[in-house]
Design a protein around this motif. Structure first.
Motif, PDB file in Angstrom:
ATOM      1  N   PHE A  58       0.955  -1.169  -0.196  1.00  0.00           N
ATOM      2  CA  PHE A  58      -0.025  -0.013   0.160  1.00  0.00           C
ATOM      3  C   PHE A  58       0.827   1.146   0.144  1.00  0.00           C
ATOM      4  O   PHE A  58       0.550   2.273  -0.600  1.00  0.00           O
ATOM      5  N   TYR A  59       2.049   1.324   0.624  1.00  0.00           N
ATOM      6  CA  TYR A  59       2.843   2.450   0.540  1.00  0.00           C
ATOM      7  C   TYR A  59       3.343   2.636  -0.626  1.00  0.00           C
ATOM      8  O   TYR A  59       3.740   3.637  -0.975  1.00  0.00           O
ATOM      9  N   MET A  60       3.947   1.432  -1.407  1.00  0.00           N
ATOM     10  CA  MET A  60       4.328   1.468  -2.509  1.00  0.00           C
ATOM     11  C   MET A  60       3.425   1.974  -3.906  1.00  0.00           C
ATOM     12  O   MET A  60       3.729   2.726  -4.426  1.00  0.00           O
ATOM     13  N   ASP A  61       2.331   1.113  -3.773  1.00  0.00           N
ATOM     14  CA  ASP A  61       1.242   1.312  -4.975  1.00  0.00           C
ATOM     15  C   ASP A  61       0.392   2.054  -4.602  1.00  0.00           C
ATOM     16  O   ASP A  61       0.359   3.198  -5.526  1.00  0.00           O
ATOM     17  N   ARG A 107      -4.367  -9.500   0.992  1.00  0.00           N
ATOM     18  CA  ARG A 107      -4.511  -8.192   0.142  1.00  0.00           C
ATOM     19  C   ARG A 107      -5.734  -7.448   0.823  1.00  0.00           C
ATOM     20  O   ARG A 107      -7.058  -7.952   0.604  1.00  0.00           O
ATOM     21  N   ALA A 108      -5.458  -6.629   1.574  1.00  0.00           N
ATOM     22  CA  ALA A 108      -6.647  -6.193   2.457  1.00  0.00           C
ATOM     23  C   ALA A 108      -7.518  -5.492   1.748  1.00  0.00           C
ATOM     24  O   ALA A 108      -8.756  -5.087   1.912  1.00  0.00           O
ATOM     25  N   ASP A 109      -7.039  -4.715   0.415  1.00  0.00           N
ATOM     26  CA  ASP A 109      -8.040  -4.042  -0.499  1.00  0.00           C
ATOM     27  C   ASP A 109      -8.917  -5.031  -1.196  1.00  0.00           C
ATOM     28  O   ASP A 109      -9.779  -4.530  -1.661  1.00  0.00           O
ATOM     29  N   ASP A 110      -8.558  -6.310  -1.378  1.00  0.00           N
ATOM     30  CA  ASP A 110      -9.459  -7.386  -2.112  1.00  0.00           C
ATOM     31  C   ASP A 110     -10.503  -7.719  -0.996  1.00  0.00           C
ATOM     32  O   ASP A 110     -11.528  -8.151  -1.721  1.00  0.00           O
ATOM     33  N   GLN A 111     -10.456  -7.263   0.107  1.00  0.00           N
ATOM     34  CA  GLN A 111     -11.413  -7.474   0.845  1.00  0.00           C
ATOM     35  C   GLN A 111     -12.844  -6.564   0.901  1.00  0.00           C
ATOM     36  O   GLN A 111     -13.795  -6.772   1.448  1.00  0.00           O
ATOM     37  N   VAL A 112     -12.612  -5.188   0.121  1.00  0.00           N
ATOM     38  CA  VAL A 112     -13.753  -4.429   0.013  1.00  0.00           C
ATOM     39  C   VAL A 112     -14.254  -4.544  -1.340  1.00  0.00           C
ATOM     40  O   VAL A 112     -13.625  -4.633  -2.322  1.00  0.00           O
TER      41      VAL A 112
END
Length: 398
Positions: free
Chosen positions: A53-56, A385-390
């Motif tokens: 998340f910090y990178m992308d 991947r936490a963002d895949d959970q949304v």
């Protein structure tokens, strides 16, 4: 009038949440009790489930690349002989597999980079919260200096010793893990016997272990853990350390271990506490994040990483819906099982690292050395991947 969000605590989780919410146009204020933005502790290891998340998302590759050290694999050793039991992954393999680095960084350096991405006017220092009154049309925060603030949502990101959590529960529910720790940062020239200085390493033995990894300037951050045989809870979380007392239980360990833990003074002894799982993370307009919600012992190195995951999920849900009550419910549902599993696994890992000599320790070593050990024991943490959970839709499912 735009909804106002107050974040209590300017640690890694609180800053990450604030940055992401501000990038999405939300009104966020951070209240930090210290007069200077200075993270306690020495360093932190960030795994791909957080660094991506910090990178992308945040585009911080250049800023962080100058501050952190990408670790070259995970090594387990016998603490007394120094024998390598297992080497898992490598810097290149890890990047190829997860698309993001596994890196060690000083907490102050990470915090400085995050602060650089924050609206500085939103950070309020020397604001030690003393209470939350949620009875009126907005939550009212009171501070030790006599100031007050109002918010439509309060996020308690105030760490393992969270006052926000204690106010919600009405008591302190910390649990002592049976272990204490000493920590320090050592310059590489003081470690002539250290093998594989670019790796993250566990040196295991009966009743204790040493964890260490490099940070951006080449120094080694170490965390020395000892299992105690006496109760500790009434002594507090951090106590003064007797001069060189931390060395005694490990004086017969491998030369590289003794070298590292003897290289710098140790002034404090840290009791390792964790928190039992909560049925709910929210009450009224108040929600918990990171260690305030699910403090764990550091044996999987996931405290900061789980706070970052929390921040990403909560930010995406709050920014994607006008129904913040529903968004917070969704946040808890998506994070509860994951964080509980990390807490449980971290406690178990401590027991595994400290096994006495015998059949169980031999079985542990064989499992760590067997092909596919990373997949069996660690992939579920690093691949997440936490963002895949949304949901991809900006609306929260109802």
């Amino acid at each position: 009038m735009p909804k106002r969000i107050a974040i209590i605590g300017a640690g890694i989780g609180g800053l990450t949440l604030a940055i992401d919410l501000q990038r999405k146009g939300l009104d966020v204020r951070i209240y930090e009790q210290t007069p200077v933005l200075k993270e306690v502790g020495a360093a932190v290891a960030l795994s791909a489930n957080a660094t991506r998340f910090y990178m992308d998302r945040f585009g911080m590759a250049a800023q962080l690349g100058d501050k952190w050290a990408e670790v070259d694999g995970l090594i387990f050793r016998d603490g007394r002989t120094g024998e390598q039991i297992s080497r898992l992954s490598s810097r290149e393999e890890y990047r190829r597999r997860y698309g993001a680095p596994y890196a060690g960084i000083h907490r102050a350096d990470l915090q400085a980079v995050l602060f650089g991405a924050l609206d500085p006017a939103s950070l309020h220092l020397s604001k030690r919260m003393t209470g939350i009154d949620d009875a009126g049309p907005a939550a009212r925060l009171t501070f030790a200096d006599g100031d007050e603030a109002e918010a439509d949502l309060v996020i308690g990101a105030d760490g393992a010793r969270s006052l926000t959590r204690r106010l919600l529960l009405g008591y302190d529910d910390a649990r002592y893990s049976g272990c204490t720790a000493a920590r320090g940062i050592v310059a590489p020239e003081l470690l002539p016997s250290l093998p594989d200085p670019e790796a993250i390493q566990f040196w295991m033995g009966p009743g204790g272990h040493l964890l260490h990894y490099p940070i951006g300037n080449g120094d080694q951050n170490f965390f020395l853990v000892k299992r105690e045989s006496v109760p500790w809870a009434e002594k507090g979380w951090v106590v003064p350390a007797e001069d060189k007392k931390h060395i005694e239980p490990f004086a017969h360990w491998a030369p590289a271990v003794v070298e590292m833990i003897s290289a710098v003074p140790v002034h404090e002894q840290w009791a390792l506490f964790y928190r039992p799982p909560l049925t709910r993370w929210s009450q009224g307009r108040v929600t918990l994040l990171g260690d305030a919600a699910h403090a764990t012992v550091p044996h999987h190195g996931q405290g900061a990483n789980q706070s970052i995951e929390d921040a990403i999920v909560l930010s995406d849900l709050l920014s994607g819906s006008t129904d913040w009550d529903r968004a917070r419910t969704e946040y808890e549902e998506r994070r509860r099982f994951r964080t509980r599993k990390v807490v449980d696994a971290s406690v178990t890992v401590g027991e595994m690292l400290h096994l006495p000599d015998g059949a169980r320790a031999q079985e542990r070593n064989a499992r760590l050395a067997a092909p596919g050990a990373f997949d069996r024991h660690l992939d579920w943490i690093h691949a997440f991947r936490a963002d895949d959970q949304v949901p991809a839709s900006p609306a929260v499912a109802t």
